[in-house]
Structures are given as C-alpha cells and as structure tokens.
Design a protein around this motif. Structure first.
Motif, short mmCIF file in Angstrom:
data_model
loop_
_atom_site.label_atom_id
_atom_site.label_comp_id
_atom_site.label_asym_id
_atom_site.label_seq_id
_atom_site.Cartn_x
_atom_site.Cartn_y
_atom_site.Cartn_z
N TYR B 149 0.81 -1.22 0.00
CA TYR B 149 0.00 0.00 0.00
C TYR B 149 0.85 1.27 0.00
O TYR B 149 0.66 2.17 -0.81
CB TYR B 149 -0.95 0.02 1.20
N GLY B 150 1.79 1.32 0.93
CA GLY B 150 2.62 2.52 1.06
C GLY B 150 3.45 2.77 -0.18
O GLY B 150 3.63 3.91 -0.61
N VAL B 153 0.97 4.38 -2.66
CA VAL B 153 0.59 5.78 -2.45
C VAL B 153 1.81 6.69 -2.56
O VAL B 153 1.69 7.85 -2.92
CB VAL B 153 -0.14 6.07 -1.12
N ARG B 200 4.00 -3.42 6.89
CA ARG B 200 3.46 -2.35 6.06
C ARG B 200 4.20 -1.03 6.35
O ARG B 200 4.50 -0.26 5.44
CB ARG B 200 1.97 -2.20 6.37
#
Ligand SMILES: Nc1ncnc2c1ncn2[C@@H]1O[C@H](COP(=O)(O)OP(=O)(O)OP(=O)(O)O)[C@@H](O)[C@H]1O
Ligand SMILES: [Mg+2]
Lengths: 311, 292
Positions: B149-150, B153, B200
């Motif tokens: 995810y990181g 983004v 994460r």
C-alpha cells in the motif's frame, strides 16, 4: 432467600400474562397486515396479468417481443416501454451515481462538522420535493436551458426528464453511500494517513473500497427508484411510446417517449376498464415488478456478501 | 473531520515535489542522508522536542516536554493512562492534525527541521515517520496489497514483489504467509495482523517507527514475537514505543521516558538507569507500582 422472595419472582399475576399476550397479538397483526397487503397486490397483479395473456386477441410471446405499443390497434409490444424505462434509468444513473458518490465522499471525508450539518438536511429537503414538481421543472426550465447548448429538444423529451430523475435520486445515493462510508472504522483512515496517504488517496483507496457494498446497494436502490419513477416522466416525456431507434441513438434523447410507468398511468386514466388494453396494464406492472424485485434481490445479495468486509 | 492544514498540504504533495521524485523526500532539506541503514548506532539525536505543549481545546495534554530521542535505538514511553504518551507520539508525525481540537506550542525537530514549520508537508513527513497502532488495523485487502500500500501511495519506484517479501521477512511474518499472499489480511490472527502492520510500516523504508502499545491487544506469545522484532528493527530504524508494560519497556528499550499525570515528562534517561536508580521519587513510585 426467603420464601416470600421466591414467591414474588415465581408467581406470575395472570393479568400481566394476558396483557403480554395481547401486545403480542397486536404486533403480530400489524406485521401480518403489511405482509398480507403486499402479497395481495402481487397476487392480483399476477392474476390479472395471466388473464391478459390468456385473452384470445393477445399473443403472450408478442408481448415480450413486439416493438410497438399502441392501444388503439391492440398492439401490446412491451419492448418500446421497456427501452423507454431503460433509457431513463441509464441517463439518470449517469448523472446520479457519480455526483451522488462524490457528494457522499465530500460529506463523509472532507466536510467540516458545520458544513455537514447544513448540507445533509439540504439534501434531505431535495429528497422531499414532490416528483410532480421535478416534472414541471423539467418541462418549463430544463428543456429550454438544455436547448441553449444546442440540443434539438422537442417539448416533451427524454433528456430533460431523465436529467431530472437523476437529480431526484442523487440524495438517495449520497445519503446511503455516506452512511456506508461513515461506518468505515477510523482506524483504517489512520492507518492510511500514517502511511503518508493524502486525503484523496484515503477516500478513494481505503474508504470507498471498504464501503463498497453499501455504495452498491445505494446505487441499486436509486436505480429501482428511477425505474419506478412515474410523475416526472408522465409530465415531461409526453405520452407516445417509441421503440428505441438504433440507427439514430441520439435522436432517442431529443424526442419524447413513454416508459412502463407512464404507460400504465395513461391506460388507467382511459375510460374503458375492461378488455385487453386495460388488462395490459397488469402485464406491464408485473414486468416492472419483476425488474425492480430482481434489483432489490441483487442489492441484498451484494450487501450481504461484503457486509463484514472490514471487521 | 476537517483538516484544513492537511488538506492544503495534500494539494502540494500530489502536484509537487513528491510525484516528481518520491524516493528522495525533500521534507528536510538539511537532513543528513544516512549511508546504508546498517551503520552502527551513533546515538545521534533524530527527534528533539523543545518546550513542547499540546492542548485539546483548552485542556493541556502535554506540558513543556523536552526530549532528545537518539537515532536507531528503541525509546520507550511509559506512564499512567491519560498522561499524554499517545499525544506525544501522534505529535511526532503530525497525526494530531487529524484531530480538530488539537493545538501545539513549542518546537519538535526531526533531524534539523521543525515538523510544525509552515513549509513542512505532513504527508511527506509521515512517509519518513511510520506508525503502528494499538489495535492492528490492516486494510481489508490482501496481505500483499497491505504491504504494498505505502509503496503505491508514495509512488515508489521499486520492485514491489521484492520489497513485500523483505518487509514480511523483517516483520517475522514471511514464513507464515508466503503461500497465501493473496489471502485477505483480515483472515490473519491478531498477532499476525500486527506484524503485518509493522511490515506495512517498514515497507516504505521510513527513518522512524512510532508504535503505540503495539502488543497490548496480543497474547504473550504474539507479544514476545513483536518484542523480538522491535529489537531487530532498531538495527535499521529509530523506534519510539509507548507501552503500559513496565517489563516490556525494560526488556526492549535503550532509553525510557516517564510521563506522569498532567502531561509532564518527568524523567528521560537510559532504561537501566530509570529502572534501577531513577532521579525522581515519583518515577520510582510509579515504576514500583506505588503510584499511578
Ligand atoms: N482526541 C482528543 N480530544 C480531546 N482530548 C484528548 C484527545 N485525545 C486525548 N485527549 C486527552 O489528552 C490527554 C492525554 O491523552 P493520551 O491519549 O495522549 O494519553 P495516553 O498517555 O496515551 O493514555 P493511555 O495510556 O490511556 O493510552 C487525556 O487527558 C485525554 O483525555
Ligand atoms: Mg495512549
């Protein structure tokens, strides 16, 4: 524990039991009445539809395949009405789904408490306007307005009516979608912000996916509403059914049309309350019912399927 | 939730510097580039608060906090409930911006940059200072997508596959999940979810990792895994951890900060010193359980 206490909690005054039983019956009666009425309506609808299909002058297959609906000539093709309904539904969805979703994102993620406390009631007022008002508005204001963009609109036309239906269902989409988005736990937003996500990324990448089941069911409910909408289309789309013209797709928007609901209103307001024309109303009504019923079913399915997504 | 400040800054981020070159965040112009993450811990100060206060509306949650947190060490924050530990942690990566009522005074430096300076972008800041929360909060996505995810983004130009694997290994979770990376993260146990959240956080290679009672919702075995992990993390990252568990603080931290009621940082020193021979009677009372 003294024997007296034991008596107090074991003995049950008979009046209380009677009253309890009475409440039970009252509530049961209320529940039954609504179910009975619903079943009765569906039953009668089906019964009359069957009666229509068994009339000698009616061809059941022709009802579903005919491309002309003309009472005066006993032409009962439901396709023009169905495509009329579809046209309204699709155009209104193109307006209401994006705008409604964006409004929901704004309300749930961006708006300050103050902005929200003004906007939510405002949207609810929009939902409370009688639809006949929307219809007149479409006729008197929207059509002339759209003409200024060069659209060759007839007085009664599909475009303005559909735009108005779209506007009418925006509050439904936005308020139900907003409920779904607000229910997304804050911990997910925190996780995303903590990863260096922007507000836009949090809204689109985390909140919307997590709320997707609620958002979809809001869409389906809104579409059912558009399909069933009667007043706006009866007022602003004229009273002539027209088979969808595949050769000139845009032309379909400029002209009037008659979806299923409006056709039923028209039939019902005619003098003749027997014969195939009148009974065809029930067959159309049954078709409409089946379509919206399937959509509601789909909505429940979707909601159930994704319900606990973020739990 | 209105976050004027953050919102404004968000625009800067999506249109500005970050999209151009997301891997070298220009958050702190004068930041010293750490060559290779395996450099031995120097004890250089990476976070420094100076006369730092936080208010929620009119209620003061932190008073005049002064602290120097060393790089690549584990700093524990302990203290009774409501003394402002979470508040301080959230101040460091400006998660407090998300709380309307929160207001700060004083200075808080990350390297040599005050994170509350006008020109600091909280979004960019959080990319350098990751966070792990008290309750595991994986996204309702697959295990892989959670860790990636990181990277997504932050638009990082890396081999996702490889980074995900490395991060899961560092978080001591790889062996348990390597065959089911497509499975929903929500199907993992609480302890696994928390290690996933750690994976994460480290996937984007931050400099500091903030942890707010990361093991408080976990059973002893999961807790000890997390503790081992924190120990390993300190090789590469600066870890600031809030805990209610005194033994945990003593076991895993190099430095300990003791906050006491009223939002006061009473004592900050080497963990050994704090637990064996604290300067303040109040701290000793708290640690020995006489108070708090
Ligand atoms: N969002 C908020 N709005 C208003 N006041 C808050 C908020 N968050 C915390 N506070 C107040 O700030 C003070 C410090 O809270 P904080 O959560 O930082 O304490 P803590 O040390 O983390 O406690 P705990 O150990 O229970 O987690 C408390 O008095 C709390 O009531
Ligand atoms: Mg806390």
């Amino acid at each position: 524990m003294s024997t007296e206490t034991a008596d107090e909690i074991t003995s049950r005054p008979s009046e209380r039991a009677t009253v309890e039983r009475m409440y039970r019956y009252v509530f049961f009666a209320c529940a039954s009445v609504s179910i009975a009425v619903t079943l009765g309506i569906v039953g009668l609808l089906g019964w009359n539809a069957v009666e229509f299909f068994t009339l000698p002058e009616v061809n059941p297959v022709g009802f579903f395949t005919g491309t002309e609906f003309l009472l005066s000539r006993d032409q009962f093709g439901v396709l023009p009405l169905l495509t009329g309904t579809l046209l309204v539904t699709i155009i209104s969805a193109m307006i209401a789904l994006p705008i409604g979703t964006a409004a929901a994102v704004y309300l749930s993620e961006y708006a300050s408490d103050r902005a929200r406390s003004v906007l939510k009631p405002a949207l609810e007022i929009l939902a409370g306007i009688p639809t006949v008002v929307y219809g007149i508005f479409a006729l008197v204001y929207v059509t002339p307005f759209l003409r200024t963009f060069g659209f060759p609109l007839n007085t009664f036309n599909v475009l303005s009516a559909s735009v108005m239906v779209g506007i009418m269902i925006i509050p439904m989409v936005s308020s139900l979608s907003e409920d779904a988005m607000s229910a997304v736990p804050d911990s997910l937003r925190q996780a995303a912000y903590g990863m260096g996500a922007t507000k836009f990324e949090v809204s689109t990448g985390v909140v919307i996916p997590a709320a997707i089941s609620g958002i979809f069911s809001s869409y389906i409910l809104a579409l059912s509403r558009a399909i069933g909408e009667t007043m706006i289309v009866a007022v602003a789309m004229g009273s002539r059914s027209r088979m969808f013209d595949f050769a000139n797709p845009l032309q379909n928007l400029w002209e009037g049309n008659q979806p299923m609901t409006a056709a039923m209103v028209q039939i019902n307001s005619a003098d003749n309350v027997s014969g195939p024309g009148f009974l065809s109303m029930f067959a159309i009504g049954m078709t409409l019912f089946v379509v919206t019923f399937l959509m509601n079913l789909a909505s429940n399915r979707i909601a159930a399927r994704y319900r606990e997504e973020y739990e | 939730m209105s976050q004027e400040r953050l919102t404004n800054q968000d625009e800067t981020v999506s249109s500005g510097e970050n999209s151009a070159d997301p891997t070298s965040e220009p958050l702190v112009d004068s930041a010293i580039e750490v060559p290779g993450k395996n450099a031995t811990s120097t004890g250089r100060t990476i976070l420094r608060a100076q006369s730092f206060d936080v208010y929620y509306d009119d209620v003061q949650a932190l008073q005049d906090v002064n602290i120097e947190i060393p790089e690549k060490q584990v700093t524990a924050m302990i203290g009774p409930s409501g003394c402002g530990k979470s508040t301080f942690l959230r101040s460091i990566n400006r998660m407090n911006d998300l709380i309307d009522a929160a207001r700060i005074e004083g200075e808080l430096y990350f390297d040599s940059k005050d994170v509350y300076d006008e020109d600091v972008d909280p979004v960019a800041l959080r990319r350098k200072i990751g966070m792990v929360f008290q309750h595991p909060n994986p996204f309702p996505k697959s295990i892989f997508d959670n860790v990636a995810y990181g990277l997504r983004v932050q638009d990082m130009d890396v081999d996702e596959q490889q980074v995900v694997e490395e991060s899961l290994k560092k978080a001591a979770l790889w062996d348990e999940v390597k065959d089911q990376l497509d499975k929903s993260a929500l199907d993992l146990s609480g302890g696994q979810q928390q290690r996933l959240c750690i994976a994460r956080a480290i996937a984007v290679d931050p400099e500091v990792i903030l942890m707010d009672e990361p093991a408080s919702a976990l059973d002893p075995i999961a807790t000890s895994k997390i503790e081992d992990l924190i120990d390993d993390l300190a090789e590469d990252y600066t870890v600031v951890i809030v805990t209610h568990n005194m033994q945990q603080a003593a076991r895993i931290s190099d430095k300990t900060a003791v906050f006491l009621t009223g939002g006061e940082l009473v004592e900050f020193d080497d963990t050994e010193k704090i637990f064996e021979n604290p300067e303040h009677q109040r701290v000793e009372d708290y640690i020995t359980g006489k108070f708090g």
